[in-house]
Structure formats: structure tokens, C-alpha cells
Design a protein around this motif. Structure first.
Motif, short mmCIF file in Angstrom:
data_model
loop_
_atom_site.label_atom_id
_atom_site.label_comp_id
_atom_site.label_asym_id
_atom_site.label_seq_id
_atom_site.Cartn_x
_atom_site.Cartn_y
_atom_site.Cartn_z
N PRO A 1 1.78 36.70 51.13
CA PRO A 1 0.90 36.17 52.19
C PRO A 1 -0.53 35.97 51.68
N LYS A 2 -1.38 35.46 52.56
CA LYS A 2 -2.80 35.32 52.20
C LYS A 2 -3.36 36.69 51.82
N HIS A 3 -4.16 36.74 50.79
CA HIS A 3 -4.72 38.02 50.35
C HIS A 3 -5.76 38.51 51.36
N GLU B 1 1.15 36.53 63.79
CA GLU B 1 -0.18 36.17 64.30
C GLU B 1 -0.55 34.76 63.83
N TRP B 2 -0.26 34.47 62.55
CA TRP B 2 -0.53 33.13 62.02
C TRP B 2 0.42 32.10 62.66
N ALA B 3 1.73 32.43 62.75
CA ALA B 3 2.74 31.44 63.19
C ALA B 3 2.42 30.93 64.59
N GLN C 1 -0.55 30.87 66.07
CA GLN C 1 -1.75 30.02 66.02
C GLN C 1 -1.43 28.65 65.44
N ARG C 2 -0.56 28.63 64.45
CA ARG C 2 -0.23 27.34 63.81
C ARG C 2 0.50 26.44 64.80
N ARG C 3 1.41 27.05 65.60
CA ARG C 3 2.13 26.23 66.60
C ARG C 3 1.14 25.63 67.59
N ILE D 1 -6.09 32.24 47.37
CA ILE D 1 -5.46 33.46 46.84
C ILE D 1 -4.35 34.00 47.74
N ARG D 2 -3.41 34.69 47.09
CA ARG D 2 -2.30 35.34 47.79
C ARG D 2 -2.17 36.77 47.27
N GLU D 3 -1.42 37.58 48.04
CA GLU D 3 -1.19 38.97 47.62
C GLU D 3 0.31 39.22 47.51
N LEU E 1 -2.71 19.38 44.31
CA LEU E 1 -2.61 20.20 45.52
C LEU E 1 -3.97 20.49 46.16
N PRO E 2 -4.77 19.42 46.39
CA PRO E 2 -6.09 19.68 47.01
C PRO E 2 -5.97 20.24 48.41
N TYR E 3 -4.84 19.98 49.08
CA TYR E 3 -4.65 20.48 50.44
C TYR E 3 -3.73 21.70 50.49
N PRO F 1 4.05 25.94 53.93
CA PRO F 1 3.74 26.03 55.37
C PRO F 1 2.27 26.26 55.68
N ARG F 2 1.48 26.76 54.70
CA ARG F 2 0.04 26.96 54.95
C ARG F 2 -0.77 25.75 54.52
N LYS F 3 -0.10 24.65 54.22
CA LYS F 3 -0.80 23.44 53.79
C LYS F 3 -1.73 22.94 54.89
N CYS F 4 -2.82 22.31 54.48
CA CYS F 4 -3.85 21.84 55.42
C CYS F 4 -3.28 20.84 56.44
N PRO F 5 -3.45 21.11 57.73
CA PRO F 5 -2.99 20.13 58.73
C PRO F 5 -4.02 19.02 58.95
N GLY F 6 -5.19 19.11 58.26
CA GLY F 6 -6.25 18.12 58.50
C GLY F 6 -6.32 17.03 57.43
C1 HEM Z 1 -10.87 16.85 52.04
C2 HEM Z 1 -10.77 17.65 53.07
C3 HEM Z 1 -9.97 18.93 53.12
C4 HEM Z 1 -9.45 19.69 52.10
C5 HEM Z 1 -9.56 19.44 50.60
C6 HEM Z 1 -8.76 20.81 52.71
C7 HEM Z 1 -8.10 21.81 52.00
C8 HEM Z 1 -7.37 22.84 52.57
C9 HEM Z 1 -6.59 23.81 51.85
C10 HEM Z 1 -6.46 23.86 50.32
C11 HEM Z 1 -6.00 24.63 52.74
C12 HEM Z 1 -4.98 25.73 52.43
C13 HEM Z 1 -5.55 26.93 51.71
C14 HEM Z 1 -4.49 27.96 51.37
O1 HEM Z 1 -3.30 27.65 51.23
O2 HEM Z 1 -4.87 29.13 51.19
C15 HEM Z 1 -6.43 24.20 54.06
C16 HEM Z 1 -6.06 24.81 55.24
C17 HEM Z 1 -6.45 24.38 56.49
N1 HEM Z 1 -7.23 23.25 56.78
FE1 HEM Z 1 -7.99 21.96 55.46
N2 HEM Z 1 -8.88 20.71 54.07
C18 HEM Z 1 -9.60 19.58 54.37
C19 HEM Z 1 -9.92 19.11 55.63
C20 HEM Z 1 -9.56 19.68 56.81
C21 HEM Z 1 -9.87 19.17 58.12
C22 HEM Z 1 -10.62 17.86 58.37
C23 HEM Z 1 -9.33 20.04 59.03
C24 HEM Z 1 -9.35 19.99 60.53
C25 HEM Z 1 -9.89 19.05 61.25
C26 HEM Z 1 -8.68 21.11 58.29
C27 HEM Z 1 -8.01 22.17 58.86
C28 HEM Z 1 -7.33 23.15 58.15
C29 HEM Z 1 -6.61 24.26 58.78
C30 HEM Z 1 -6.47 24.51 60.30
C31 HEM Z 1 -6.08 25.03 57.73
C32 HEM Z 1 -5.28 26.34 57.86
C33 HEM Z 1 -3.78 26.07 57.82
C34 HEM Z 1 -2.96 27.35 57.90
O3 HEM Z 1 -3.36 28.39 57.39
O4 HEM Z 1 -1.86 27.26 58.47
N3 HEM Z 1 -8.85 20.86 56.95
N4 HEM Z 1 -7.26 23.10 53.92
#
Ligand code: HEM
Length: 479
Positions: free
Chosen positions: A72-74, A96-98, A100-102, A336-338, A412-414, A418-423
Motif C-alpha cells: 500500500p501507500k507508505h 478507507e481509500w476504496a 473514497q475512490r468510488r 512510494i509504497r510500503e 508512468l507520469p500518472y 488502481p491508484r492511477k491518477c483519475p485526472g
Molecule cells: C499533469 C497532471 C497530473 C499528473 C502528472 C498527475 C500525477 C498523479 C500521480 C502520479 C498519481 C498517483 C501517485 C501514486 O500512485 O502514488 C496521481 C493521483 C491522483 N491524482 Fe493526479 N496528476 C495530474 C493531474 C491531476 C488532476 C488535474 C486531478 C484532478 C482534477 C488529479 C487527481 C488525482 C487524484 C484524485 C489522485 C489519487 C488517486 C488515488 O489514490 O486513488 N490529478 N496523480
């Protein structure tokens, strides 16, 4: 000819852990050694804590996609962010995370990209007005062109986008400055807090240094939420409205008011910090690479005069520029993860000597695993000429087979899994809209006297000296 933009080069290896921590005091890049960009798995004993740097593609997938519950997240993620975002989605785990994510996913489905487009457009128009109206802090762009800190301009426009999207109101000048300055201080202190935590200083002591700046930001957000809640009709379609209306199908619960403040604090930060970082890097790269800028300009002027939600999707070169920017200057440069539950083994194949048998490392419970897009995106064994800026890597027809594979497995900028950025789609839409408008009206050049950005790895990738560019109106360039 592809350019190779400057980047903070890793330092020679030192076995002295304290010296390494000192090097990482102001930027986490100082913790890296040259060979971290060549190996599959790095391993270090940091004052009793087992720390891994994971570059291997198979291991990346194992930890971030296949065995999420065992990695999980560290807790350090929570410790350094808690004063600011409480227990919001980003740093918590398990049920707690699941839940919030839903709820967050549901809200994002309601406030879809097409629906938030007008908010982005309004923020982009306001940005253009600021740049053309020569406000004193942004310099005079109307005549021969003038030098501005594009990072400050991008921070403002992306904060404006996210506040309009969440709360149906713009960011005003005074509040923008106060909040950004507090966040700048928070970033600096958080990076140091992480180092102090490695040195086993108590959690409360470490967090106390962050509280004052966190309060400035939280109080402002709390205030604007209250203001918006007082006019419910204003925001039926904004993200706050969608978050308020979201109901978890599994538990039947919604966000409480306290949870909502945490969530909005996080969305505000995630939504503008990362995008501001990416947009300022993109502008700087385009200023350095005039050929790429000319190609993007040609694409932008081929679009209809008023860029719409649909026409933005035709910006293939623009999208490639943005993706290549995220590769070279990933806003989230590490996460980071633990390891929990039970000890395991981390097995990797040497990248330099693939014919050798895989090597295995013991990974005890409590180990910290680091994943760095900054390192993986510049790794010698993945990307051809990894330090060159070549948007063509992301275009069909010009990318090599190796680059197509890397786009899938080593980009992998995002994040991943399952924890991938939804934005991600939100960020790309916003970036293309802002870039299209900037490039349509201005030609960008590097600052004449400026030594260039000093890239610093903190919570996000930022330049310690801003990003100074010269903006020359296109009308002047033509004459
Ligand atoms: C270039 C822009 C962005 C980058 C590079 C980025 C990158 C990331 C990364 C790397 C994570 C995951 C970190 C991990 O696995 O520990 C993340 C999570 C997240 N990001 Fe982004 N992000 C961006 C923009 C956004 C925007 C615009 C939003 C919302 C409007 C957003 C909302 C979130 C949320 C809610 C999470 C948590 C997901 C979870 O833990 O389930 N991000 N982002």
C-alpha cells in the motif's frame, strides 16, 4: 534536429548515507546516483530502513498493479500531507481509500470533460487578458515582447481552472498570491520533513513545521466552500455539486463535510500543482526548440478560430508535445509504497546483462519502495536517446518499435494500477487548451539573461528560480 534540454545530472556514488541525505535536503534528486539510471533495482539501508528504487518493468507491475494490498501507500505519504489534506484519497489505503475512490470516480463521471470545458475556457481567456494587459508582475508583453516567469503564470491559470471547475468561481489576484506562497513554503518544508523522518525524528515534531502554511491554504478553501454552499443554485454542475451528490453504492454513505474539505484541498492541489509544473516545462521546451514550436503553431492555426471541445481532439502534435514533456519533466517525480503483512523477495533481471540469472533481494515488512518516473523515463535501457526532447516518440508513424513499447511499459507520469491518477484526461485537455492559446498569440523564447530553470524534486517538480521566458506577440514577430 532534436534538442537535449539541460537537467540536473545525478551525482557520483557515495556510500556515506549522511552525505547523501544532506545532498537530498533541498531536492530529492540529490539522493540519486549516476548508476540509478542504469540498474533494475537499487537497494539502500537508510539508518535501519530498507529502501528500494524500482526500475524493473515486471516488478513495477507486480507492486503497483498485481499486489496492491501487500504494497500500500507508505505512511510517509500520509505524514507529510496530513496537515494539508487530512485523510483524503491520495494517502490512505484499504477500505478507507476504496470508498473514497468510488465517490470521487462518481463525481468525475458527472463533471465530465465536456461539461468542465467552459470553466477551462474562461480561465484561459482570463490568462490571455492578464498577459496582454501588461500587469506589473507579469511584465509588458504587448510591444517588443517581455520576460515573464511562465511558472507563476501557469500556476495562476491552472489554479483558476480547478477553482472554477470545483466551485464555479474564479481565483482572485490577492488570494492567488497568498495561497501559492503558502504552498511553496509547504513544498520546501515537506521535502525536508521527509528527510527528517528518515532520520527518525518524531512524527508530531516533523508535522508541526508544516501546520502553519497548511492552515493558510485550508482556511482559504474552507471559506470558499462555505461561500459556494451558501448559493447552491450556482454550482449544480460543478465538481463540488457532484461530490456532494455522490453516494457510495456499497455503503450508501456520502462524504461528510469534514471529508469534503480534505478532498477539495487535495483536488485543488493535485489539480493545479501538477498541471502548472507540466505546462511551464512544456513552454520552456518549446522556447528551446523553435522547430517544435513552429510545428505546434502550424497545427494550432489549422484549427477553427475558436478552439472547441471537439477541435482540441485534433491536436495530435500538441498531445505528443505534452506527453514528451511529462516523460522528461514528470510533475510527480516519485511515489512510494510500503511492504506489509509478510516478508517477500524482489526478483529482477539485470538490464545490462540479461543472460545472467535473475537476482533476488530480501524485502522485509516495513521496507520502503520508491518508483520514480524521473528515473524510469530517463533510464538508459528503456528510451533511445533518453534525454532528447522528441515529441515524435508519441506520434503514430514516427515512433520506433522500442518507443512504442516504452510508451506502454516505461511511461508512468500518472502512476499505474488502481491508484492511477483519475485526472489524466482533465490535465491533458487543460494543457492543450492553454498551450494552443499561448502559441497562437505569442512566440516563446528563453529568457535572454536567465541561466534557465533550476529543476528541484519536491512534492512536485518545480524550478527553484522560476521559469523565465520571453513572450513576443505574434503580430510583432510577423512585422
Ligand atoms: C499533469 C497532471 C497530473 C499528473 C502528472 C498527475 C500525477 C498523479 C500521480 C502520479 C498519481 C498517483 C501517485 C501514486 O500512485 O502514488 C496521481 C493521483 C491522483 N491524482 Fe493526479 N496528476 C495530474 C493531474 C491531476 C488532476 C488535474 C486531478 C484532478 C482534477 C488529479 C487527481 C488525482 C487524484 C484524485 C489522485 C489519487 C488517486 C488515488 O489514490 O486513488 N490529478 N496523480
Amino acid at each position: 534536429m532534436a534538442i537535449t534540454p539541460p537537467w540536473p545530472k545525478p551525482l557520483p556514488y557515495t556510500a556515506n548515507v549522511l552525505r547523501r541525505l544532506k545532498r537530498g535536503w533541498s531536492s530529492w534528486f540529490g539522493l540519486l546516483n549516476e548508476w540509478d539510471f542504469r540498474i533494475a533495482l537499487g537497494e539502500l539501508n537508510l539508518l535501519g530502513l530498507r529502501v528500494f528504487l524500482v526500475n524493473d518493468r515486471t516488478l513495477l507491475r507486480r507492486v503497483l498493479v498485481q499486489e496492491v494490498d501487500a504494497f500500500p501507500k507508505h505512511p510517509y505519504t500520509l505524514w507529510i500531507l496530513e496537515p494539508l489534506i487530512g485523510r483524503a484519497i491520495f494517502s490512505v489505503n484499504g477500505d478507507e481509500w476504496a470508498r473514497q475512490r468510488r465517490l470521487v470516480d462518481q463525481a468525475f463521471q458527472v463533471a465530465q470533460l465536456e461539461q468542465v470545458f467552459p470553466a477551462m475556457e474562461a480561465a484561459k481567456e482570463a490568462m490571455l487578458e492578464r498577459l496582454l494587459q501588461q500587469p506589473p508582475d507579469l511584465g509588458d508583453c504587448s510591444q517588443q515582447g517581455s520576460e515573464i516567469d511562465i511558472e507563476a503564470a501557469m500556476t495562476w491559470v491552472t489554479a483558476d481552472v480547478i477553482v472554477r471547475t470545483i466551485l464555479s468561481r474564479p481565483v482572485q489576484e490577492g488570494e492567488a498570491r497568498e495561497v501559492f506562497e503558502a504552498f511553496g513554503r509547504y513544498q520546501r518544508k515537506a521535502a525536508r520533513a521527509l528527510i527528517l523522518r528518515f532520520a527518525r525524528l518524531p512524527r508530531r515534531w516533523v508535522q508541526r513545521s508544516l501546520t502553519r502554511d497548511a492552515l493558510v491554504i485550508r482556511q482559504w478553501i474552507q471559506g470558499v466552500i462555505e461561500e459556494r454552499l451558501a448559493q447552491p443554485e450556482a454550482g449544480v454542475k460543478d465538481l463540488l455539486g457532484a461530490l456532494l451528490a455522490a453516494v457510495d453504492p456499497q455503503t450508501g454513505s456520502s462524504f461528510t463535510t469534514e471529508e469534503l474539505v480534505d478532498q477539495i484541498c487535495f483536488l485543488f492541489l493535485a489539480g493545479h500543482e501538477t498541471s502548472a509544473s507540466a505546462l511551464s516545462s512544456a513552454c520552456w521546451l518549446l522556447a528551446l526548440d523553435q522547430e517544435a514550436q513552429a510545428q505546434l503553431h502550424a497545427e494550432v492555426v489549422s484549427l477553427p478560430e475558436v478552439v472547441t471541445y471537439q477541435s482540441l481532439r485534433q491536436m495530435r502534435y500538441g498531445a505528443a508535445v505534452f506527453q514528451e514533456t511529462l516523460r522528461l519533466y514528470p510533475p510527480v517525480s516519485f511515489f512510494i509504497r510500503e511492504r506489509v503483512n509478510e516478508e517477500t523477495e524482489l526478483s529482477v533481471q539485470s538490464m545490462e546483462f540479461p543472460q545472467q540469472a535473475p537476482s533476488t533481494s530480501r524485502c522485509p515488512v516495513g521496507s520502503l519502495l520508491t518508483f520514480s518516473p524521473w528515473v524510469i523515463h530517463r533510464h538508459d535501457d528503456y528510451w533511445p536517446e533518453p534525454h532528447q526532447f522528441r515529441p515524435e516518440r508519441f506520434l503514430e508513424g514516427t515512433a520506433s518499435n522500442q518507443e512504442i513499447l516504452c510508451r506502454k511499459e516505461a511511461w508512468l507520469p500518472y502512476g499505474l494500477g488502481p491508484r492511477k491518477c483519475p485526472g489524466a484526461a482533465f490535465a491533458q485537455q487543460e494543457a492543450l487548451l492553454v498551450l494552443a492559446e499561448l502559441i497562437k498569440h505569442f512566440q516563446l523564447f528563453p529568457g535572454s539573461e536567465d541561466p534557465g530553470p533550476q529543476w528541484t524534486g519536491r512534492l512536485t517538480l518545480r524550478s527553484a528560480s522560476g521559469v523565465v521566458l520571453k513572450l513576443v506577440p505574434r503580430s510583432v514577430v510577423k512585422n
